[in-house]
Write a protein that holds these residues in place. Structure first.
Motif, PDB file in Angstrom:
ATOM      1  N   LEU A  30       0.838  -1.212   0.000  1.00 55.73           N
ATOM      2  CA  LEU A  30       0.000   0.000   0.000  1.00 55.73           C
ATOM      3  C   LEU A  30       0.868   1.255   0.000  1.00 55.73           C
ATOM      4  CD1 LEU A  30      -2.849  -0.881   2.553  1.00 55.73           C
ATOM      5  CD2 LEU A  30      -3.030  -0.726   0.052  1.00 55.73           C
ATOM      6  N   SER A  31       1.968   1.206   0.767  1.00 54.14           N
ATOM      7  CA  SER A  31       2.815   2.403   0.849  1.00 54.14           C
ATOM      8  C   SER A  31       3.453   2.725  -0.500  1.00 54.14           C
ATOM      9  CB  SER A  31       3.889   2.240   1.923  1.00 54.14           C
ATOM     10  OG  SER A  31       4.826   1.283   1.487  1.00 54.14           O
ATOM     11  N   LYS A  32       3.466   1.724  -1.393  1.00 57.31           N
ATOM     12  CA  LYS A  32       3.998   1.990  -2.741  1.00 57.31           C
ATOM     13  C   LYS A  32       2.863   2.311  -3.716  1.00 57.31           C
ATOM     14  CE  LYS A  32       8.151  -0.373  -3.344  1.00 57.31           C
ATOM     15  NZ  LYS A  32       8.773  -1.288  -4.289  1.00 57.31           N
ATOM     16  N   GLY A  33       1.659   2.465  -3.161  1.00 55.44           N
ATOM     17  CA  GLY A  33       0.508   2.790  -4.005  1.00 55.44           C
ATOM     18  C   GLY A  33      -0.054   1.585  -4.743  1.00 55.44           C
ATOM     19  N   ARG A  34       0.344   0.381  -4.320  1.00 52.58           N
ATOM     20  CA  ARG A  34      -0.110  -0.828  -5.006  1.00 52.58           C
ATOM     21  C   ARG A  34      -1.382  -1.366  -4.357  1.00 52.58           C
ATOM     22  NH1 ARG A  34       4.793  -3.050  -7.333  1.00 52.58           N
ATOM     23  NH2 ARG A  34       3.664  -4.899  -7.984  1.00 52.58           N
ATOM     24  N   GLY A  35      -2.361  -1.702  -5.159  1.00 54.17           N
ATOM     25  CA  GLY A  35      -3.582  -2.310  -4.654  1.00 54.17           C
ATOM     26  C   GLY A  35      -3.323  -3.749  -4.233  1.00 54.17           C
ATOM     27  N   VAL A  36      -4.100  -4.243  -3.287  1.00 57.21           N
ATOM     28  CA  VAL A  36      -3.931  -5.625  -2.826  1.00 57.21           C
ATOM     29  C   VAL A  36      -5.304  -6.281  -2.735  1.00 57.21           C
ATOM     30  CG1 VAL A  36      -2.910  -7.140  -1.072  1.00 57.21           C
ATOM     31  CG2 VAL A  36      -2.001  -4.829  -1.359  1.00 57.21           C
ATOM     32  N   VAL A  37      -5.377  -7.504  -3.253  1.00 57.26           N
ATOM     33  CA  VAL A  37      -6.597  -8.295  -3.144  1.00 57.26           C
ATOM     34  C   VAL A  37      -6.414  -9.199  -1.925  1.00 57.26           C
ATOM     35  CG1 VAL A  37      -8.031 -10.032  -4.280  1.00 57.26           C
ATOM     36  CG2 VAL A  37      -6.949  -8.212  -5.636  1.00 57.26           C
ATOM     37  N   ILE A  38      -7.248  -8.984  -0.918  1.00 55.96           N
ATOM     38  CA  ILE A  38      -7.083  -9.716   0.343  1.00 55.96           C
ATOM     39  C   ILE A  38      -7.981 -10.948   0.339  1.00 55.96           C
ATOM     40  CG2 ILE A  38      -7.302  -9.558   2.862  1.00 55.96           C
ATOM     41  CD1 ILE A  38      -5.280  -7.543   1.885  1.00 55.96           C
ATOM     42  N   ALA A  39      -7.371 -12.120   0.506  1.00 58.18           N
ATOM     43  CA  ALA A  39      -8.152 -13.357   0.637  1.00 58.18           C
ATOM     44  C   ALA A  39      -7.929 -13.876   2.053  1.00 58.18           C
ATOM     45  CB  ALA A  39      -7.679 -14.383  -0.388  1.00 58.18           C
ATOM     46  N   GLY A  40      -8.992 -13.873   2.837  1.00 59.86           N
ATOM     47  CA  GLY A  40      -8.828 -14.280   4.233  1.00 59.86           C
ATOM     48  C   GLY A  40     -10.172 -14.581   4.862  1.00 59.86           C
ATOM     49  N   ARG A  41     -10.153 -14.713   6.184  1.00 56.07           N
ATOM     50  CA  ARG A  41     -11.404 -15.119   6.827  1.00 56.07           C
ATOM     51  C   ARG A  41     -11.876 -14.113   7.868  1.00 56.07           C
ATOM     52  NH1 ARG A  41      -8.838 -20.527   9.857  1.00 56.07           N
ATOM     53  NH2 ARG A  41      -7.289 -19.371  11.052  1.00 56.07           N
ATOM     54  N   ALA A  42     -13.169 -14.196   8.137  1.00 55.83           N
ATOM     55  CA  ALA A  42     -13.750 -13.405   9.222  1.00 55.83           C
ATOM     56  C   ALA A  42     -13.329 -14.075  10.536  1.00 55.83           C
ATOM     57  CB  ALA A  42     -15.269 -13.403   9.086  1.00 55.83           C
ATOM     58  N   ALA A  43     -13.532 -13.389  11.646  1.00 57.42           N
ATOM     59  CA  ALA A  43     -13.268 -14.010  12.958  1.00 57.42           C
ATOM     60  C   ALA A  43     -14.466 -13.716  13.839  1.00 57.42           C
ATOM     61  CB  ALA A  43     -11.990 -13.444  13.561  1.00 57.42           C
ATOM     62  N   GLY A  44     -15.226 -14.738  14.148  1.00 58.48           N
ATOM     63  CA  GLY A  44     -16.457 -14.543  14.918  1.00 58.48           C
ATOM     64  C   GLY A  44     -17.374 -13.619  14.146  1.00 58.48           C
ATOM     65  N   SER A  45     -17.812 -12.547  14.827  1.00 62.59           N
ATOM     66  CA  SER A  45     -18.758 -11.636  14.169  1.00 62.59           C
ATOM     67  C   SER A  45     -18.024 -10.548  13.376  1.00 62.59           C
ATOM     68  CB  SER A  45     -19.646 -10.987  15.231  1.00 62.59           C
ATOM     69  OG  SER A  45     -18.812 -10.267  16.116  1.00 62.59           O
ATOM     70  N   GLU A  46     -16.701 -10.570  13.414  1.00 60.67           N
ATOM     71  CA  GLU A  46     -15.931  -9.524  12.737  1.00 60.67           C
ATOM     72  C   GLU A  46     -15.607  -9.950  11.307  1.00 60.67           C
ATOM     73  OE1 GLU A  46     -12.526  -6.545  14.528  1.00 60.67           O
ATOM     74  OE2 GLU A  46     -12.298  -8.682  14.824  1.00 60.67           O
ATOM     75  N   SER A  47     -16.044  -9.163  10.352  1.00 60.62           N
ATOM     76  CA  SER A  47     -15.801  -9.530   8.948  1.00 60.62           C
ATOM     77  C   SER A  47     -14.322  -9.356   8.616  1.00 60.62           C
ATOM     78  CB  SER A  47     -16.640  -8.649   8.026  1.00 60.62           C
ATOM     79  OG  SER A  47     -16.130  -7.329   8.057  1.00 60.62           O
ATOM     80  N   LEU A  48     -13.934  -9.925   7.506  1.00 57.74           N
ATOM     81  CA  LEU A  48     -12.541  -9.767   7.055  1.00 57.74           C
ATOM     82  C   LEU A  48     -12.212  -8.280   6.903  1.00 57.74           C
ATOM     83  CD1 LEU A  48      -9.871 -10.902   5.890  1.00 57.74           C
ATOM     84  CD2 LEU A  48     -10.988 -10.983   3.661  1.00 57.74           C
ATOM     85  N   GLN A  49     -13.137  -7.551   6.294  1.00 54.79           N
ATOM     86  CA  GLN A  49     -12.884  -6.126   6.050  1.00 54.79           C
ATOM     87  C   GLN A  49     -12.717  -5.360   7.373  1.00 54.79           C
ATOM     88  OE1 GLN A  49     -15.494  -4.348   3.212  1.00 54.79           O
ATOM     89  NE2 GLN A  49     -14.497  -2.345   3.339  1.00 54.79           N
ATOM     90  N   GLU A  50     -13.537  -5.702   8.358  1.00 57.77           N
ATOM     91  CA  GLU A  50     -13.408  -5.027   9.665  1.00 57.77           C
ATOM     92  C   GLU A  50     -12.066  -5.355  10.317  1.00 57.77           C
ATOM     93  OE1 GLU A  50     -18.153  -4.875  10.857  1.00 57.77           O
ATOM     94  OE2 GLU A  50     -16.991  -6.674  11.308  1.00 57.77           O
ATOM     95  N   ARG A  51     -11.648  -6.595  10.174  1.00 57.40           N
ATOM     96  CA  ARG A  51     -10.364  -6.992  10.757  1.00 57.40           C
ATOM     97  C   ARG A  51      -9.219  -6.215  10.105  1.00 57.40           C
ATOM     98  NH1 ARG A  51      -9.347 -13.200  10.622  1.00 57.40           N
ATOM     99  NH2 ARG A  51      -7.940 -12.663  12.329  1.00 57.40           N
ATOM    100  N   ILE A  52      -9.293  -6.110   8.787  1.00 58.02           N
ATOM    101  CA  ILE A  52      -8.221  -5.399   8.073  1.00 58.02           C
ATOM    102  C   ILE A  52      -8.275  -3.902   8.375  1.00 58.02           C
ATOM    103  CG2 ILE A  52      -7.363  -4.776   5.756  1.00 58.02           C
ATOM    104  CD1 ILE A  52      -6.675  -7.655   6.433  1.00 58.02           C
ATOM    105  N   ARG A  53      -9.473  -3.380   8.538  1.00 58.76           N
ATOM    106  CA  ARG A  53      -9.611  -1.947   8.850  1.00 58.76           C
ATOM    107  C   ARG A  53      -8.887  -1.612  10.162  1.00 58.76           C
ATOM    108  NH1 ARG A  53     -15.500  -0.523   8.197  1.00 58.76           N
ATOM    109  NH2 ARG A  53     -15.013  -0.564   5.980  1.00 58.76           N
TER     110      ARG A  53
END
Ligand SMILES: NC(=O)c1ccc[n+]([C@@H]2O[C@H](COP(=O)([O-])OP(=O)(O)OC[C@H]3O[C@@H](n4cnc5c(N)ncnc54)[C@H](OP(=O)(O)O)[C@@H]3O)[C@@H](O)[C@H]2O)c1
Length: 393
Positions: A30-53
């Motif tokens: 990200l610091s180089k301005g590169r986009g990243v496609v994140i493949a991962g899992r949620a944890a309990g009620s927390e979505s993947l996106q919330e975890r990454i946020r």
């Protein structure tokens, strides 16, 4: 042969981004301005996106969330657990893959889980790599996949039959499977093998407090037990072990740390890991194996003296232990021995990791010397984060 990196618009698909190294790879891209496609899992009620946020906040990169894309995946399920359309659309983008997800437990009791996460999970991830004709598949492995059959470990495929634990064994098997499948399907690939990674040498910040941190934390706990016993319980048990508070307020804690053999611990800071992996990702060479390791591993004696200074204790002695000596351990020695059991092979390790490929890829950039200042910065951060309990507060 050099590989043309990153398909689509320069994006990588990254697994393990919710973990220590994966999140640093994400932040580095990200610091180089590169986009990243994140493949991962949620944890309990927390979505993947919330975890990454949460992690983006930790890195101070919340403004870069728009460069990320999220796909909740299950590596054990067909098509990674994704719907047909989502899977096919991802496949069509020729993304490079960085497979960083891994179970990092060393415990034999977790064998089934570790093998499932690190070996069985590869099937569907590799199927995706083949279906999408990925530009390059990067496996984040471990320097310790080398096993224990030889002390000099070059950047070549593993040919060891013996390992310290199930983690090392699973990483060696994963390397084998990735190399064989990618070679068969003519998919460019690399294997990246870090040694033991600690926090950022410049800021002290870290997201994990195992490995290097564990013996220091254990020693802090032991110190606090005896401080408490002296202050609140007459200090009788402490006195039996020769433990007392000195005039300057420091604790004299005479104890021996038993190590099985004369050896060292191979450490690299996470900012160095990130810098090196970003260089490798710029110009990866097909089938290359890269050691991200230190040429100057640390002795336990040096770590013990850093720990004494940091925790304001004295009396620690490092002993190359024999069974007879180990039977005569005093209570704090026994406690410490018990705490660090899983890490024992790594604090007196004699393996030497060669790093010609890494030096070629990076122009020979080496990790910083592990000075007391770096150690203190990292441990002060660990204490302020209560060894991870207060990380996101
Ligand atoms: N840290 C080190 O010192 C070090 C040294 C050498 C090599 N490595 C390698 O570097 C990589 C990352 O290690 P790390 O220290 O960052 O570990 P970590 O902090 O424990 O993170 C592990 C990551 O893998 C994911 N993961 C684990 N099991 C999974 C499963 N069954 N399915 C899907 N995802 C799974 C985790 O996802 P969840 O968050 O959802 O659990 C997390 O994102 C690993 O390949 C490890 O072998 C690490």
């Amino acid at each position: 042969m050099p590989v043309t990196e990153a398909g689509d618009d320069g994006k990588h698909l990254l697994t393990g981004a919710t973990g220590f190294l994966g999140s640093h790879i994400m932040a580095g891209l990200l610091s180089k301005g590169r986009g990243v496609v994140i493949a991962g899992r949620a944890a309990g009620s927390e979505s993947l996106q919330e975890r990454i946020r949460k992690l983006l906040n930790w890195f101070g990169m919340e403004h870069l969330e728009g460069l990320l894309e999220f796909h909740e995946t299950d590596f054990l399920k067909i098509r990674l657990g994704l719907g047909k359309d989502e899977y096919e659309s991802l496949c069509g983008r020729g993304l490079s893959i960085i497979h960083c997800a891994s179970d990092t437990s060393f415990a034999e009791k977790n064998r089934t889980r570790v093998m499932r996460s690190n070996v069985e999970n590869l099937n569907e991830v590799l199927n995706f790599a083949c279906a999408s004709r990925t530009r390059c598949f990067h496996l984040i492995s471990s320097a310790y996949a080398a096993g224990i059959d030889r002390l000099e470990c070059p950047e070549v495929p593993v040919n060891s039959k013996h390992f310290n634990n199930v983690y090392e064994e699973s990483k060696a098997q994963a390397e084998d499977i990735v190399s064989a499948k990618c070679r068969k399907e003519q998919i460019p690939h690399t294997i990246i093998r870090p040694s033991i990674v600690y926090g950022d040498s410049l800021t002290g910040r870290s997201l994990r407090f195992n490995a290097l941190y564990f013996p220091v934390r254990s020693m802090q706990q032991i110190r606090d037990i005896y401080f408490d016993e002296i202050k609140n319980n007459h200090g009788i048990k402490s006195a039996e072990c020769g433990i007392h508070i000195k005039d300057d307020g420091a604790l004299h804690l005479p104890m021996r740390i038993f190590i099985p053999k004369q050896g060292k611990i191979n450490l690299i800071p996470v900012n160095y890991f990130t810098k090196i992996i970003l260089s490798i990702l710029e110009t990866p060479v097909n089938e290359a194996i890269y050691h991200i390791t230190s040429n100057h591993p640390q002795s336990m004696a040096r770590l013990a003296s850093y720990t004494e200074r940091f925790l304001k204790i004295s009396g620690i002695e490092v002993v190359v232990g024999t069974a007879a000596a180990a039977e005569m351990r005093n209570p704090p020695e026994e406690l410490f021995d018990h705490f660090i059991k899983a890490y024992r092979p790594y604090i007196s390790d004699q393996r030497i990791f060669k790093r010609e490929n890494t030096d070629r890829a990076t122009g020979g950039v080496l990790p910083p010397d592990f000075s007391y200042e770096i150690f203190e910065r990292c441990m002060a951060f660990a204490v302020s984060a209560d060894w991870g309990k207060k990380l996101f507060q």
